[in-house]
Structures are given as structure tokens and as C-alpha cells.
Design an enzyme around this catalytic site. Structure first.
Site, PDB file in Angstrom:
ATOM      1  N   CYS A  99      44.581  24.491 -25.887  1.00 19.12           N
ATOM      2  CA  CYS A  99      43.909  24.544 -24.587  1.00 19.12           C
ATOM      3  C   CYS A  99      44.510  23.527 -23.626  1.00 19.12           C
ATOM      4  O   CYS A  99      45.010  23.889 -22.555  1.00 19.12           O
ATOM      5  CB  CYS A  99      42.415  24.292 -24.762  1.00 19.12           C
ATOM      6  SG  CYS A  99      41.502  24.308 -23.206  1.00 19.12           S
ATOM      7  N   GLU A 157      42.984  31.533 -28.728  1.00 24.48           N
ATOM      8  CA  GLU A 157      43.248  31.507 -27.280  1.00 24.48           C
ATOM      9  C   GLU A 157      43.699  32.883 -26.794  1.00 24.48           C
ATOM     10  O   GLU A 157      43.302  33.332 -25.711  1.00 24.48           O
ATOM     11  CB  GLU A 157      44.313  30.460 -26.947  1.00 24.48           C
ATOM     12  CG  GLU A 157      43.824  29.022 -26.893  1.00 24.48           C
ATOM     13  CD  GLU A 157      43.126  28.697 -25.580  1.00 24.48           C
ATOM     14  OE1 GLU A 157      42.776  29.624 -24.816  1.00 24.48           O
ATOM     15  OE2 GLU A 157      42.920  27.498 -25.319  1.00 24.48           O
TER      16      GLU A 157
END
Length: 222
Positions: free
Chosen positions: A136, A210
């Protein structure tokens, strides 16, 4: 010579490229992403930031010295006092009120990703937690840089998502990304081959989650 953060990327190179260059990212850069998909992503990303805050609180608990404790505190304070306020304002610009955010249902992709990160930190040590969070923090900075290198990317008023790119290309975010890579490099340099294999598995799993988070935005699925 020990390991570096780049070795984590190399260990899951195909998934990393699929994450950085996802269709959600490409269409966002080109300004053609469907508005509803972006709104759904924004709302779920708000929930992700809440859990991101919890992860930094866990990092404080996992800290072994004052420097690590301060690092965790600074990260938590930045999310709560800066990033969440910016995100709420960003959501408001897209017609999502703070009351809307307070009553959001959590999508399955959000639950899967955030709980995986927290579980990695609970099961492991501070390095495990940082590795789980790295896709992230580092990934968004790399995505902004990758978008700016693509001829298809539109900037300025021609792109309704320009402010999103600007957020992650900013000096502050890029500096935070560089600091995180430096921190990881310092710790990875000391790990054994067996330990690196464990960390690479965590990093690869988080990267795939993700990808699922981007896909959730495109699908607008619960």
C-alpha cells in the site's frame, strides 16, 4: 550482501506489475474510469484507512525501542490527523458525505486485505507488519510515478481523477515512501534466507490482495 526491498518485489514480479498496472489504475490515469467505480473504491479506501490506523497502533505495541515507538506514533497521527481528513474532503468532492462514510458496509475485498495485514502483524513481529503494509504505502507512490511515465495519462482538468494522482506524487508521500523503503532495507539486510522466504510470501499475498482491491472497484462488488 543482505536482502533489500527490491528483492521482495522481484519475488512476486508478475503480481507486482499486475497491481501497479491494473486496469483500474490505467483507466484512472487516462481519465476514463467509470465514476461509480471510483466512488466505490473511495468509500472502501476510507474503511481501509481506519484499519491502517489500527495497524500502526499494533506497530506501537510491537515496538522494541523508543525509535520504533515514535515511528509508529507518527504514522498513526499522520493517518488520523491528515490522511483521513484529506480523504473525507476528497469523498465530499465526489458526493460522498461523512454520514455516508460512517454507515458504509465493508466489502469482502476490504475485509480480506485489512484482516490479513492485521493478522500478519499479530502473528509476527514489526517487520512482518511493515512488509504486509508495504504494497500500500510503497505501491501507491510507485503507481503515481508509473502513471506519470505513461503517454496515455492525462493531467490537469482534463482528468477528473487528477487530484488522486497528485496526492500520491506529492513530496510528502514520496518522502514517506522512500523512508519506508530505507527502513525495510535496513531490516531485510539482516534476515536469513528462510526468514526472507516467509516475508516474501507475506508481501506476495498482500500484493495479490491489493489487486483484488482494484478489481473490487471495477466490479463494484460486495
Amino acid at each position: 550482501m543482505g536482502y533489500r526491498f527490491k528483492d521482495l518485489i522481484a519475488a512476486c514480479q508478475d503480481d507486482w506489475r499486475a497491481y501497479i498496472e491494473h486496469d483500474f489504475v490505467r483507466t484512472l490515469g487516462a481519465g476514463t474510469l467509470e465514476a461509480g467505480a471510483f466512488r466505490h473504491y473511495l468509500q472502501q479506501d476510507y474503511l481501509f484507512l481506519i484499519h491502517f490506523s489500527r495497524a500502526y497502533a499494533l506497530a506501537a505495541y510491537k515496538s522494541r525501542n523508543l525509535a520504533e515507538l515514535r515511528q509508529a506514533f507518527d504514522g498513526l497521527k499522520t493517518i488520523l490527523d491528515v490522511e483521513l481528513d484529506l480523504h473525507v474532503g476528497f469523498c465530499r468532492d465526489w458526493g460522498i458525505s461523512q454520514d455516508d462514510l460512517a454507515h458504509l458496509p465493508e466489502a469482502r475485498a476490504t475485509m480480506a486485505y485489512t484482516r490479513y495485514v492485521l493478522d500478519a502483524g499479530n502473528r509476527g513481529d514489526l517487520l512482518d507488519l511493515h512488509v504486509a503494509l508495504a504494497p500500500c504505502l510503497v505501491g501507491y507512490g510507485e503507481i503515481a510515478n508509473w502513471l506519470n511515465a505513461q503517454p496515455s495519462t492525462l493531467r490537469g482538468e482534463a482528468n477528473p481523477f487528477d487530484a488522486w494522482i497528485a496526492m500520491y506524487e506529492s513530496d510528502d508521500f514520496q518522502a514517506a515512501m522512500a523512508a519506508e523503503i530505507d527502513w525495510l532495507d535496513g531490516r531485510l539486510e539482516e534476515v536469513t534466507d528462510a526468514r526472507f522466504a516467509e516475508l516474501a510470501e507475506t508481501f506476495g499475498n498482500a500484493t495479490r490482495l491489493e489487486i483484488d482491491f482494484w478489481q473490487m472497484g471495477l466490479d463494484r462488488a460486495d
